[in-house]
Design a protein around this motif. Sequence first.
Motif, PDB file in Angstrom:
ATOM      1  N   ALA A  88      70.781  87.700 100.584  1.00  0.00           N
ATOM      2  CA  ALA A  88      71.636  87.614 101.778  1.00  0.00           C
ATOM      3  C   ALA A  88      71.573  86.228 102.409  1.00  0.00           C
ATOM      4  O   ALA A  88      71.226  86.065 103.576  1.00  0.00           O
ATOM      5  N   VAL A  89      71.930  85.220 101.633  1.00  0.00           N
ATOM      6  CA  VAL A  89      71.867  83.839 102.084  1.00  0.00           C
ATOM      7  C   VAL A  89      73.008  83.556 103.066  1.00  0.00           C
ATOM      8  O   VAL A  89      74.137  83.975 102.855  1.00  0.00           O
ATOM      9  N   GLY A  90      72.709  82.845 104.140  1.00  0.00           N
ATOM     10  CA  GLY A  90      73.743  82.374 105.048  1.00  0.00           C
ATOM     11  C   GLY A  90      74.012  83.305 106.223  1.00  0.00           C
ATOM     12  O   GLY A  90      73.196  84.163 106.566  1.00  0.00           O
ATOM     13  N   TYR A  91      75.171  83.091 106.804  1.00  0.00           N
ATOM     14  CA  TYR A  91      75.573  83.805 108.012  1.00  0.00           C
ATOM     15  C   TYR A  91      76.886  84.532 107.782  1.00  0.00           C
ATOM     16  O   TYR A  91      77.621  84.234 106.845  1.00  0.00           O
ATOM     17  N   ILE A  92      77.182  85.460 108.662  1.00  0.00           N
ATOM     18  CA  ILE A  92      78.441  86.188 108.636  1.00  0.00           C
ATOM     19  C   ILE A  92      79.017  86.173 110.053  1.00  0.00           C
ATOM     20  O   ILE A  92      78.266  86.264 111.017  1.00  0.00           O
ATOM     21  N   THR A  93      80.309  85.999 110.154  1.00  0.00           N
ATOM     22  CA  THR A  93      80.991  86.092 111.435  1.00  0.00           C
ATOM     23  C   THR A  93      81.771  87.394 111.423  1.00  0.00           C
ATOM     24  O   THR A  93      82.511  87.672 110.483  1.00  0.00           O
ATOM     25  N   VAL A  94      81.579  88.176 112.469  1.00  0.00           N
ATOM     26  CA  VAL A  94      82.244  89.474 112.568  1.00  0.00           C
ATOM     27  C   VAL A  94      83.147  89.451 113.795  1.00  0.00           C
ATOM     28  O   VAL A  94      82.689  89.176 114.907  1.00  0.00           O
ATOM     29  N   MET A 142      73.174  96.152 109.685  1.00  0.00           N
ATOM     30  CA  MET A 142      72.621  96.632 110.949  1.00  0.00           C
ATOM     31  C   MET A 142      73.630  96.378 112.079  1.00  0.00           C
ATOM     32  O   MET A 142      73.827  97.241 112.943  1.00  0.00           O
ATOM     33  N   LEU A 143      74.297  95.223 112.054  1.00  0.00           N
ATOM     34  CA  LEU A 143      75.302  94.915 113.071  1.00  0.00           C
ATOM     35  C   LEU A 143      76.448  95.914 113.018  1.00  0.00           C
ATOM     36  O   LEU A 143      76.899  96.400 114.057  1.00  0.00           O
ATOM     37  N   TYR A 144      76.919  96.242 111.831  1.00  0.00           N
ATOM     38  CA  TYR A 144      78.011  97.218 111.711  1.00  0.00           C
ATOM     39  C   TYR A 144      77.622  98.556 112.332  1.00  0.00           C
ATOM     40  O   TYR A 144      78.426  99.198 113.003  1.00  0.00           O
ATOM     41  N   GLU A 145      76.395  98.965 112.093  1.00  0.00           N
ATOM     42  CA  GLU A 145      75.930 100.233 112.670  1.00  0.00           C
ATOM     43  C   GLU A 145      75.885 100.174 114.198  1.00  0.00           C
ATOM     44  O   GLU A 145      76.281 101.118 114.870  1.00  0.00           O
ATOM     45  N   ALA A 158      85.170  90.850 108.931  1.00  0.00           N
ATOM     46  CA  ALA A 158      84.043  89.938 108.745  1.00  0.00           C
ATOM     47  C   ALA A 158      84.389  88.862 107.724  1.00  0.00           C
ATOM     48  O   ALA A 158      85.170  89.099 106.802  1.00  0.00           O
ATOM     49  N   TYR A 159      83.797  87.689 107.923  1.00  0.00           N
ATOM     50  CA  TYR A 159      83.963  86.599 106.977  1.00  0.00           C
ATOM     51  C   TYR A 159      82.748  85.682 107.065  1.00  0.00           C
ATOM     52  O   TYR A 159      81.980  85.736 108.018  1.00  0.00           O
TER      53      TYR A 159
END
Length: 188
Positions: A88-94, A142-145, A158-159
């Motif tokens: 899970a490298v990096g970040y995600i913007t939701v 975890m954020l989605y939950e 998300a991207y």
Amino acid sequence: MLESGLIMLLIIFSVNIVYVSLLTVRMIFTLKGQKYIAASVGVFEITAYTLGLGLVLDNLENVQNLVAYALGFGLGVISGMKVEEKLAVGYITVNVISSDPSIPFTETLREKGYGVTSWYAYGMEGDRLAIQVLTPRKYELMLYEVIKDIDPKAFIVAYEPRQIHGGFWVKKVRGSRLKREEEKIQSE
């Protein structure tokens, strides 16, 4: 003779799983701009590739070797994807559009350690709250939950951002509060 043929098939199959898994991981690090890690993984990747392909080409009259190579490639794709999910490298913007702007979305997410920017928006069915959240990819699920718990009707997109500069993540948390939140959830 049959036993040595089976061992050869297992070796070819296994080597190709390793090769394609490494290929997938190298590609992820390349796309994330981590060139030295990508280059290091590439050394092992090409070694496995050369070894596996050499075994098949040296025994091309045995079609089962080619089948083992192809099956190893397919399973290697799946294996590489699993490894990438774990890294899970990096970040995600939701981006979230809340169905009800009166829900204390922003405050709840900030309390849990997320960097949140929000603004009021107008959708087809009236007022909405638009939210943008940045989180390390390892906390994505975890954020989605958390979002679904706050507003089960929320619209989520998300991207992966290509570059991050300034703001909440550079100045502050970098996941420490999120890590505590994850540990709390796992202990429940």
